[in-house]
Design a protein around this motif. Structure first.
Motif, PDB file in Angstrom:
ATOM      1  N   ASN A 176       0.887  -1.225  -0.060  1.00 13.73           N
ATOM      2  CA  ASN A 176      -0.072  -0.062   0.149  1.00 13.73           C
ATOM      3  C   ASN A 176       0.841   1.294   0.197  1.00 13.73           C
ATOM      4  OD1 ASN A 176      -2.429  -1.409   0.102  1.00 13.73           O
ATOM      5  ND2 ASN A 176      -2.642  -1.158   2.212  1.00 13.73           N
ATOM      6  N   MET A 177       1.958   1.431   0.895  1.00 13.79           N
ATOM      7  CA  MET A 177       2.738   2.435   0.976  1.00 13.79           C
ATOM      8  C   MET A 177       3.555   2.694  -0.433  1.00 13.79           C
ATOM      9  SD  MET A 177       3.791   5.069   2.515  1.00 13.79           S
ATOM     10  CE  MET A 177       3.640   5.098   4.160  1.00 13.79           C
ATOM     11  N   ARG A 178       4.022   1.687  -0.906  1.00  7.04           N
ATOM     12  CA  ARG A 178       4.865   1.701  -2.299  1.00  7.04           C
ATOM     13  C   ARG A 178       3.973   2.275  -3.566  1.00  7.04           C
ATOM     14  NH1 ARG A 178      10.054   0.092  -1.857  1.00  7.04           N
ATOM     15  NH2 ARG A 178      10.531  -1.228  -0.288  1.00  7.04           N
ATOM     16  N   ALA A 179       2.645   1.898  -3.422  1.00 11.16           N
ATOM     17  CA  ALA A 179       1.800   2.134  -4.281  1.00 11.16           C
ATOM     18  C   ALA A 179       1.315   3.820  -4.204  1.00 11.16           C
ATOM     19  CB  ALA A 179       0.864   1.402  -4.237  1.00 11.16           C
ATOM     20  N   LYS A 180       1.360   4.294  -3.120  1.00  9.92           N
ATOM     21  CA  LYS A 180       1.170   5.523  -2.956  1.00  9.92           C
ATOM     22  C   LYS A 180       2.209   6.409  -3.233  1.00  9.92           C
ATOM     23  CE  LYS A 180      -3.003   5.005  -1.466  1.00  9.92           C
ATOM     24  NZ  LYS A 180      -3.368   4.850  -0.078  1.00  9.92           N
ATOM     25  N   ILE A 181       3.653   6.080  -3.091  1.00  4.17           N
ATOM     26  CA  ILE A 181       4.667   6.517  -3.416  1.00  4.17           C
ATOM     27  C   ILE A 181       5.068   6.859  -4.838  1.00  4.17           C
ATOM     28  CG2 ILE A 181       7.047   6.540  -3.198  1.00  4.17           C
ATOM     29  CD1 ILE A 181       6.957   5.416  -0.568  1.00  4.17           C
ATOM     30  N   TYR A 206      14.149   9.630  13.507  1.00  5.59           N
ATOM     31  CA  TYR A 206      13.323   8.810  12.370  1.00  5.59           C
ATOM     32  C   TYR A 206      11.750   8.714  12.774  1.00  5.59           C
ATOM     33  CZ  TYR A 206      11.643   4.342  10.852  1.00  5.59           C
ATOM     34  OH  TYR A 206      11.118   3.020   9.860  1.00  5.59           O
ATOM     35  N   ALA A 207      11.346   8.615  13.743  1.00 11.32           N
ATOM     36  CA  ALA A 207      10.141   8.472  14.088  1.00 11.32           C
ATOM     37  C   ALA A 207       9.048   9.585  13.716  1.00 11.32           C
ATOM     38  CB  ALA A 207       9.848   8.151  15.842  1.00 11.32           C
ATOM     39  N   TYR A 208       9.634  10.955  13.938  1.00 10.29           N
ATOM     40  CA  TYR A 208       8.954  11.872  13.669  1.00 10.29           C
ATOM     41  C   TYR A 208       9.026  12.279  12.189  1.00 10.29           C
ATOM     42  CZ  TYR A 208       6.179  12.739  17.596  1.00 10.29           C
ATOM     43  OH  TYR A 208       5.298  12.803  18.901  1.00 10.29           O
ATOM     44  N   THR A 209       9.842  11.475  11.322  1.00  7.20           N
ATOM     45  CA  THR A 209       9.796  11.622   9.851  1.00  7.20           C
ATOM     46  C   THR A 209       8.841  10.732   9.165  1.00  7.20           C
ATOM     47  OG1 THR A 209      12.225  12.513  10.115  1.00  7.20           O
ATOM     48  CG2 THR A 209      11.722  11.883   7.867  1.00  7.20           C
ATOM     49  N   VAL A 210       8.964   9.606   9.604  1.00  7.93           N
ATOM     50  CA  VAL A 210       8.100   8.740   8.900  1.00  7.93           C
ATOM     51  C   VAL A 210       6.680   8.861   9.306  1.00  7.93           C
ATOM     52  CG1 VAL A 210       9.952   6.898   8.909  1.00  7.93           C
ATOM     53  CG2 VAL A 210       8.319   6.984  10.682  1.00  7.93           C
ATOM     54  N   TYR A 211       6.303   9.516  10.526  1.00  8.97           N
ATOM     55  CA  TYR A 211       4.980   9.977  10.861  1.00  8.97           C
ATOM     56  C   TYR A 211       4.144  10.638   9.840  1.00  8.97           C
ATOM     57  CZ  TYR A 211       0.742  11.311  13.194  1.00  8.97           C
ATOM     58  OH  TYR A 211      -0.398  11.459  13.729  1.00  8.97           O
ATOM     59  N   PRO A 212       4.661  11.878   9.470  1.00 10.31           N
ATOM     60  CA  PRO A 212       4.125  12.732   8.454  1.00 10.31           C
ATOM     61  C   PRO A 212       3.986  12.108   7.206  1.00 10.31           C
ATOM     62  CG  PRO A 212       6.078  13.623   9.338  1.00 10.31           C
ATOM     63  CD  PRO A 212       6.045  12.687  10.043  1.00 10.31           C
ATOM     64  N   LEU A 213       5.062  11.388   6.841  1.00  7.68           N
ATOM     65  CA  LEU A 213       4.955  10.656   5.361  1.00  7.68           C
ATOM     66  C   LEU A 213       3.870   9.818   5.296  1.00  7.68           C
ATOM     67  CD1 LEU A 213       8.769  10.055   4.807  1.00  7.68           C
ATOM     68  CD2 LEU A 213       7.454  11.825   3.580  1.00  7.68           C
ATOM     69  N   LYS A 214       3.520   8.964   6.474  1.00  5.04           N
ATOM     70  CA  LYS A 214       2.423   8.126   6.695  1.00  5.04           C
ATOM     71  C   LYS A 214       1.206   8.813   6.590  1.00  5.04           C
ATOM     72  CE  LYS A 214       0.948   3.865   7.627  1.00  5.04           C
ATOM     73  NZ  LYS A 214      -0.428   4.149   7.803  1.00  5.04           N
ATOM     74  N   CYS A 215       1.156  10.035   7.264  1.00  7.00           N
ATOM     75  CA  CYS A 215      -0.242  10.982   7.168  1.00  7.00           C
ATOM     76  C   CYS A 215      -0.466  11.185   5.922  1.00  7.00           C
ATOM     77  CB  CYS A 215       0.061  11.866   8.041  1.00  7.00           C
ATOM     78  SG  CYS A 215       0.141  11.703   9.879  1.00  7.00           S
ATOM     79  N   ILE A 216       0.592  11.661   5.355  1.00 10.25           N
ATOM     80  CA  ILE A 216       0.451  12.130   3.675  1.00 10.25           C
ATOM     81  C   ILE A 216       0.157  11.171   2.934  1.00 10.25           C
ATOM     82  CG2 ILE A 216       1.275  13.283   1.859  1.00 10.25           C
ATOM     83  CD1 ILE A 216       3.061  14.817   3.804  1.00 10.25           C
ATOM     84  N   SER A 275       4.742  -0.799   6.941  1.00 13.39           N
ATOM     85  CA  SER A 275       4.639   0.466   6.572  1.00 13.39           C
ATOM     86  C   SER A 275       5.624   1.465   6.186  1.00 13.39           C
ATOM     87  CB  SER A 275       3.655   1.333   7.735  1.00 13.39           C
ATOM     88  OG  SER A 275       2.456   0.421   7.915  1.00 13.39           O
ATOM     89  N   PHE A 276       6.916   1.268   6.770  1.00 18.05           N
ATOM     90  CA  PHE A 276       8.054   1.968   6.833  1.00 18.05           C
ATOM     91  C   PHE A 276       9.202   1.324   6.006  1.00 18.05           C
ATOM     92  CE2 PHE A 276       5.685   2.371  10.728  1.00 18.05           C
ATOM     93  CZ  PHE A 276       4.993   3.762  10.552  1.00 18.05           C
ATOM     94  N   ARG A 277       8.912   0.212   5.327  1.00 19.91           N
ATOM     95  CA  ARG A 277      10.046  -0.333   4.675  1.00 19.91           C
ATOM     96  C   ARG A 277      10.630   0.396   3.378  1.00 19.91           C
ATOM     97  NH1 ARG A 277       8.108  -6.839   4.849  1.00 19.91           N
ATOM     98  NH2 ARG A 277       8.975  -7.288   6.814  1.00 19.91           N
ATOM     99  N   ALA A 278       9.641   1.094   2.750  1.00 21.06           N
ATOM    100  CA  ALA A 278      10.034   1.932   1.712  1.00 21.06           C
ATOM    101  C   ALA A 278      10.484   3.515   2.072  1.00 21.06           C
ATOM    102  CB  ALA A 278       8.775   2.395   0.795  1.00 21.06           C
ATOM    103  N   LEU A 279      11.051   3.689   3.196  1.00 22.48           N
ATOM    104  CA  LEU A 279      11.352   4.932   3.655  1.00 22.48           C
ATOM    105  C   LEU A 279      12.631   4.837   4.304  1.00 22.48           C
ATOM    106  CD1 LEU A 279       7.811   6.010   5.686  1.00 22.48           C
ATOM    107  CD2 LEU A 279       8.688   6.386   3.148  1.00 22.48           C
ATOM    108  N   ASP A 290      -0.392   7.356   3.194  1.00 20.48           N
ATOM    109  CA  ASP A 290      -1.397   6.478   3.625  1.00 20.48           C
ATOM    110  C   ASP A 290      -1.808   6.219   4.977  1.00 20.48           C
ATOM    111  OD1 ASP A 290      -2.294   3.603   3.156  1.00 20.48           O
ATOM    112  OD2 ASP A 290      -0.562   2.625   3.720  1.00 20.48           O
ATOM    113  N   PRO A 291      -2.607   7.203   4.975  1.00 22.98           N
ATOM    114  CA  PRO A 291      -3.133   7.251   6.586  1.00 22.98           C
ATOM    115  C   PRO A 291      -4.305   6.243   7.019  1.00 22.98           C
ATOM    116  CG  PRO A 291      -4.409   8.856   5.102  1.00 22.98           C
ATOM    117  CD  PRO A 291      -3.403   8.233   4.259  1.00 22.98           C
ATOM    118  N   ASP A 292      -4.715   5.549   6.238  1.00 27.00           N
ATOM    119  CA  ASP A 292      -5.713   4.517   6.633  1.00 27.00           C
ATOM    120  C   ASP A 292      -5.337   3.062   7.044  1.00 27.00           C
ATOM    121  OD1 ASP A 292      -7.816   6.599   6.045  1.00 27.00           O
ATOM    122  OD2 ASP A 292      -7.803   6.101   4.118  1.00 27.00           O
ATOM    123  N   THR A 293      -4.246   2.608   6.453  1.00 33.07           N
ATOM    124  CA  THR A 293      -3.756   1.449   6.622  1.00 33.07           C
ATOM    125  C   THR A 293      -3.197   1.432   8.109  1.00 33.07           C
ATOM    126  OG1 THR A 293      -2.943   1.245   4.301  1.00 33.07           O
ATOM    127  CG2 THR A 293      -2.283  -0.576   5.975  1.00 33.07           C
TER     128      THR A 293
END
Length: 566
Positions: free
Chosen positions: A221-226, A283-293, A304-308, A295-298
């Motif tokens: 899901n995350m890679r598809a959004k990227i 790291y934690a507060y960098t991946v979090y906003p990326l997740k929000c932008i 979730s963070f392997r592509a970051l 893929d917020p629903d998964t």
């Protein structure tokens, strides 16, 4: 085992419920205000390799991001083969854990069928850890309190009396600290019991296949959004108050195919005060906003963070070397979300927030003695206005990107010798825009203590207020006064004496879009609600209000606005 979508959703939701029950158990049995009222803790289920499977619904982004990293650090130092039922492991080492000493990470191995199959984990912010009492003016981590390497709190069900004695003799409120640790241990036991019931109900022997399926789906899901983003390099720079001298966060986001790399090269070097963010926390507060932008629903998990990929130069204040002081790392980390938003607004403007006085949260800690001689230590969290976004005004006094709660006034007054004189929005403090930023908040506390009490305040955006986006105006800056006089160095410890009044004015949120495009009826509603003054409305938004402020003269407003929008 094949997982059809319906079955997988049921199992996934069940695991989240398992972790949520542990979350409830921890909150209800905790002793301290910071855990029980502010909810400054998380519960997480990890697999036997320390990878996150499920997290509690009401969670703190920093702890979610750091806990799996901490688990793997602990495993490197304590062999899995040495673990047995009844063990409980803890650490608060900033470079292994969440980035500062008050947060204690706790892991409980879960055995099923005689094998280690998972870990129940939690992180909780202790009410005290000794040292300089959460101050940002320490110069080394050694000043900041008790530092615990990975070690056993419980061994085969028996408590480590030596470790508990060391903790008791090094903190100001030992009953609260040890009580919170017991609450964390109990919560992990709840998680373990509920997980075993889950395995029995679904006739599973372990979590390996299920976890891999969940990881794979979240990663996909995350890679598809990227992939949907345009490849490129996107940069921004954010300046914060710092400690005496400003600090700069330089952000470079590289989108390439189905991966994102974030690099903070060029950011300020580490400083000799407690405003350094270890790499785990960065790291934690960098991946979090990326997740929000993106893929917020998964639901979050390892996948979730392997592509970051996140990096910061060693020796910078976003990746400091030992023995840097780190107590105030949230003052830095919370602003990383807006550094990311600043870079990505070039390609996803509809998904970002304008800069906000909500980040960082302001933290006020009072330490002292009550009239009967008993010690007290109380944390209070406050938030300014959130920045606006496309289609939505920013709310006032809402924590973001953290997910803590503000401690209720009644509880503050019941547990500390203070009275809250007032707690109110500050009109006109939010940035104007087509969508306005949320207002800041003013809080005044009067000391009722017979003895002087120590104050530590962690605050930001006093010299550098939150910025507006896409033509939106900047918000008002923060301000701190003591008995009506400005506190010139609010990050340094100071003292409250009987009847002193400390007033905090938290910054507002930045506006989004050209103010002249704002709906006049929305401006009128703001005036009637007291969010903005009538004079500011006419000046900034160029609307014409009736003398009683109850209507807008749309004809005159149209004539006034026409030249500015031509």
């Amino acid at each position: 085992m094949a997982y059809d979508p319906v079955l997988l959703k049921m199992m996934w939701d069940r695991l989240i419920a398992v972790v949520d029950e542990a979350d409830t158990a921890l909150g209800r049995t905790a002793f301290s205000t910071v855990v029980r009222e502010a909810h400054d803790y998380v519960t997480v289920l990890l697999d036997a390799e320390g990878r996150s499977i499920a997290q509690c619904t009401y969670s703190i982004p920093s702890f979610i991001g750091t806990l799996p990293i901490t688990a793997r650090h602990i495993m490197e130092r304590i062999p899995l083969s040495s673990l047995q039922p009844g063990d409980v492991l803890i650490t608060n080492d900033p470079w292994l854990g969440t980035g500062h000493l008050p947060d204690i990470t706790m892991l409980t191995p879960i055995f099923y069928g005689g094998r280690l199959i998972a870990f129940a984990g939690n992180v909780a912010h202790m009410p005290d850890i000794g040292g300089r009492a959460f101050s940002a003016d320490a110069r080394e981590v050694f000043e900041e309190g008790l530092r615990l390497p990975p070690m056993f709190l419980y061994r085969a069900g028996k408590p480590s009396q030596d470790l508990m004695a060391i903790i008791r003799h090094n903190v100001r409120v030992p009953e609260q600290v040890l009580g919170d640790l017991e609450a964390g241990r109990s919560a992990n036991e709840v998680m373990a019991r509920r997980l075993k019931a889950f395995l029995e109900d679904y006739q599973l022997t372990d979590l390996r296949e299920l976890a891999e399926e969940m990881f794979a789906r979240s990663e996909a899901n995350m890679r598809a959004k990227i992939v949907a983003l345009p490849d490129g390099e996107y940069c921004d720079s954010l300046v914060m108050d710092g400690f005496g001298e400003p600090l700069t966060i330089n952000t470079r986001v590289v989108v390439k195919g189905d991966q994102i790399e974030v690099d903070y090269a060029g950011s300020s070097p580490q400083i000799d005060r407690a405003m350094n963010s270890v790499l785990n926390y960065t790291y934690a507060y960098t991946v979090y906003p990326l997740k929000c932008i993106l893929d917020p629903d998964t639901p979050n998990n390892e996948g979730s963070f392997r592509a970051l990929r996140i990096s910061a130069p060693e020796g910078s204040f976003l990746n400091p070397r030992l023995p840097a002081a780190v107590n105030g790392r949230h003052l830095v980390g919370h602003q990383l979300s807006f550094a990311i938003y600043g870079a990505l607004r070039q390609i996803v403007p509809e998904r970002i927030l304008a800069d906000g006085g909500c980040a960082p949260s302001w933290v006020l800690v009072l330490n002292g003695q009550l009239e009967d001689g008993r010690p007290f230590s109380n944390f209070m969290f406050f938030s300014g206005g959130q920045g606006a976004r496309q289609g939505m005004d920013g709310p006032a006094s809402l924590h973001f990107p953290t997910n803590i709660s503000s401690v209720p006034t009644e509880h503050v007054e019941a547990t500390s010798p203070v009275r809250i004189e007032h707690r109110e929005q500050i009109p006109d403090s939010g940035g104007a825009g087509e969508w306005r930023g949320g207002n800041g908040v003013r809080i005044a506390l009067r000391s009722l203590a017979a003895r002087p009490c120590a104050v530590t305040l962690q605050c930001e955006r006093i010299q550098h207020p939150p910025k507006g986006s896409f033509g939106g105006h900047d918000a008002a800056a923060g301000r701190v006064t003591l008995n009506g006089q400005p506190v010139l160095a609010p990050k340094e410890q100071f003292v409250l004496r009987a009847n002193d009044v400390l007033t905090l004015e938290l910054p507002g949120g930045g506006g989004f879009g050209n103010p002249l495009r704002r709906d006049p009826q929305a401006v009128l509603a703001d005036v009637q609600a007291g969010t903005i003054s009538a004079a500011r409305a006419e000046e900034i938004f160029q609307v014409v209000l009736s003398p009683d402020g109850k209507r807008v003269d749309l004809e005159k407003t149209a004539r006034r606005r026409a030249p500015a929008t031509a």
